[in-house]
Design a protein around this motif. Sequence first.
Motif, mmCIF file in Angstrom:
data_model
loop_
_atom_site.group_PDB
_atom_site.id
_atom_site.type_symbol
_atom_site.label_atom_id
_atom_site.label_comp_id
_atom_site.label_asym_id
_atom_site.label_seq_id
_atom_site.Cartn_x
_atom_site.Cartn_y
_atom_site.Cartn_z
ATOM 1 N N CYS A 158 0.878 -1.321 0.041
ATOM 2 C CA CYS A 158 -0.099 -0.167 0.032
ATOM 3 C C CYS A 158 1.012 1.150 0.087
ATOM 4 O O CYS A 158 2.108 1.097 0.409
ATOM 5 C CB CYS A 158 -1.056 0.000 1.324
ATOM 6 S SG CYS A 158 -2.092 -1.481 1.356
ATOM 7 N N GLN A 159 0.198 2.325 -0.459
ATOM 8 C CA GLN A 159 1.170 3.803 -0.367
ATOM 9 C C GLN A 159 -0.184 4.718 -0.504
ATOM 10 O O GLN A 159 -1.000 4.519 -0.730
ATOM 11 C CB GLN A 159 1.750 3.759 -1.607
ATOM 12 C CG GLN A 159 1.392 3.811 -2.911
ATOM 13 C CD GLN A 159 2.239 3.608 -4.275
ATOM 14 O OE1 GLN A 159 3.086 2.588 -4.110
ATOM 15 N NE2 GLN A 159 1.802 4.596 -5.158
ATOM 16 N N TYR A 205 -5.337 6.346 -0.500
ATOM 17 C CA TYR A 205 -4.507 5.245 -0.350
ATOM 18 C C TYR A 205 -4.536 4.325 -1.794
ATOM 19 O O TYR A 205 -5.583 4.431 -2.535
ATOM 20 C CB TYR A 205 -5.115 4.095 0.696
ATOM 21 C CG TYR A 205 -4.818 4.720 2.077
ATOM 22 C CD1 TYR A 205 -3.843 4.946 2.485
ATOM 23 C CD2 TYR A 205 -6.110 4.989 2.652
ATOM 24 C CE1 TYR A 205 -3.786 5.521 3.969
ATOM 25 C CE2 TYR A 205 -6.017 5.673 3.991
ATOM 26 C CZ TYR A 205 -5.032 5.930 4.498
ATOM 27 O OH TYR A 205 -4.905 6.368 5.735
ATOM 28 N N GLN A 206 -3.382 3.889 -2.150
ATOM 29 C CA GLN A 206 -3.337 3.000 -3.382
ATOM 30 C C GLN A 206 -2.942 1.791 -2.837
ATOM 31 O O GLN A 206 -2.116 1.591 -1.710
ATOM 32 C CB GLN A 206 -2.494 3.431 -4.324
ATOM 33 C CG GLN A 206 -2.862 4.768 -5.059
ATOM 34 C CD GLN A 206 -2.248 5.114 -6.080
ATOM 35 O OE1 GLN A 206 -0.688 5.131 -6.075
ATOM 36 N NE2 GLN A 206 -2.511 5.549 -7.232
ATOM 37 N N THR A 240 -4.376 0.454 -7.752
ATOM 38 C CA THR A 240 -5.662 0.964 -7.657
ATOM 39 C C THR A 240 -5.970 1.818 -6.443
ATOM 40 O O THR A 240 -5.352 1.451 -5.474
ATOM 41 C CB THR A 240 -6.832 0.008 -7.885
ATOM 42 O OG1 THR A 240 -8.075 0.497 -7.964
ATOM 43 C CG2 THR A 240 -6.631 -1.115 -6.871
ATOM 44 N N ASN A 241 -6.892 2.764 -6.342
ATOM 45 C CA ASN A 241 -7.221 3.446 -5.217
ATOM 46 C C ASN A 241 -8.086 2.477 -4.433
ATOM 47 O O ASN A 241 -8.785 1.556 -5.044
ATOM 48 C CB ASN A 241 -8.092 4.828 -5.721
ATOM 49 C CG ASN A 241 -6.844 5.931 -6.291
ATOM 50 O OD1 ASN A 241 -6.111 6.065 -5.460
ATOM 51 N ND2 ASN A 241 -7.434 6.190 -7.376
ATOM 52 N N TYR A 242 -8.077 2.838 -3.070
ATOM 53 C CA TYR A 242 -8.820 1.848 -2.382
ATOM 54 C C TYR A 242 -9.275 2.493 -1.026
ATOM 55 O O TYR A 242 -8.665 3.494 -0.648
ATOM 56 C CB TYR A 242 -8.366 0.501 -1.910
ATOM 57 C CG TYR A 242 -7.085 0.532 -0.873
ATOM 58 C CD1 TYR A 242 -7.513 0.264 0.579
ATOM 59 C CD2 TYR A 242 -6.055 0.952 -1.108
ATOM 60 C CE1 TYR A 242 -6.489 0.388 1.564
ATOM 61 C CE2 TYR A 242 -5.163 0.958 -0.214
ATOM 62 C CZ TYR A 242 -5.475 0.825 1.096
ATOM 63 O OH TYR A 242 -4.399 0.640 2.229
ATOM 64 N N TRP A 243 -10.551 2.250 -0.625
ATOM 65 C CA TRP A 243 -11.081 2.745 0.716
ATOM 66 C C TRP A 243 -11.973 1.736 1.306
ATOM 67 O O TRP A 243 -12.157 0.743 0.508
ATOM 68 C CB TRP A 243 -11.636 4.283 0.293
ATOM 69 C CG TRP A 243 -12.839 4.153 -0.112
ATOM 70 C CD1 TRP A 243 -14.211 4.132 0.454
ATOM 71 C CD2 TRP A 243 -12.959 4.507 -1.560
ATOM 72 N NE1 TRP A 243 -14.972 4.145 -0.801
ATOM 73 C CE2 TRP A 243 -14.474 4.295 -2.013
ATOM 74 C CE3 TRP A 243 -12.062 4.278 -2.613
ATOM 75 C CZ2 TRP A 243 -14.809 4.463 -3.354
ATOM 76 C CZ3 TRP A 243 -12.496 4.561 -4.013
ATOM 77 C CH2 TRP A 243 -13.941 4.776 -4.284
ATOM 78 N N PHE A 244 -12.390 2.001 2.807
ATOM 79 C CA PHE A 244 -13.518 1.100 3.222
ATOM 80 C C PHE A 244 -14.610 1.983 3.845
ATOM 81 O O PHE A 244 -14.517 3.023 4.012
ATOM 82 C CB PHE A 244 -12.592 0.566 4.573
ATOM 83 C CG PHE A 244 -11.491 -0.298 4.213
ATOM 84 C CD1 PHE A 244 -11.506 -1.566 4.037
ATOM 85 C CD2 PHE A 244 -10.089 0.500 4.157
ATOM 86 C CE1 PHE A 244 -10.386 -2.363 3.830
ATOM 87 C CE2 PHE A 244 -8.917 -0.188 3.908
ATOM 88 C CZ PHE A 244 -9.029 -1.865 3.939
#
Length: 156
Positions: A97-98, A107-108, A121-125
Amino acid sequence: MKRILRTVAGIVAVVALSVTGLTSCINADGDWWGGPPTGWDTFNDSRLGGYWMLVQYNSDPVYQSDANYLYFNGNGYGYYYYLDNGYREREQLRYWCQGSNTGTSNYQINIQYEYSSPLTTNYWFTHGNNTLWMQWRTSGGRVQTYVYDRINYAPW
């Protein structure tokens, strides 16, 4: 549907890597199976740990019989589970992650599948870190979104 989702995922992975602004560069030889490229400011996101089932592709629901699954061990290793012509398949993956400054998330995640090209890819929760969203924009400008729900066990 299963084969279509896998094919779409493969195409999207290739397209996502070519998009500037949402992806990070890979080292010169394109191989980061052994670790992230030199100079990447990476970390392990403990919220990713566990099993995830694909429940939505863009705005379309994905039913359990058509889903693929991800497993992240919390330390950069995991598995990708999918059906191929009715056969249960599992391949290893590595991930890092970065931080991200793209505007869609902070985050990606960089994922290297055992038999596929790397994907960033971008990610979130949402939902108390029990729903994982992954999103990128294709070179044609179309937003691609995969939504995974946390599950308690390996699919097989």
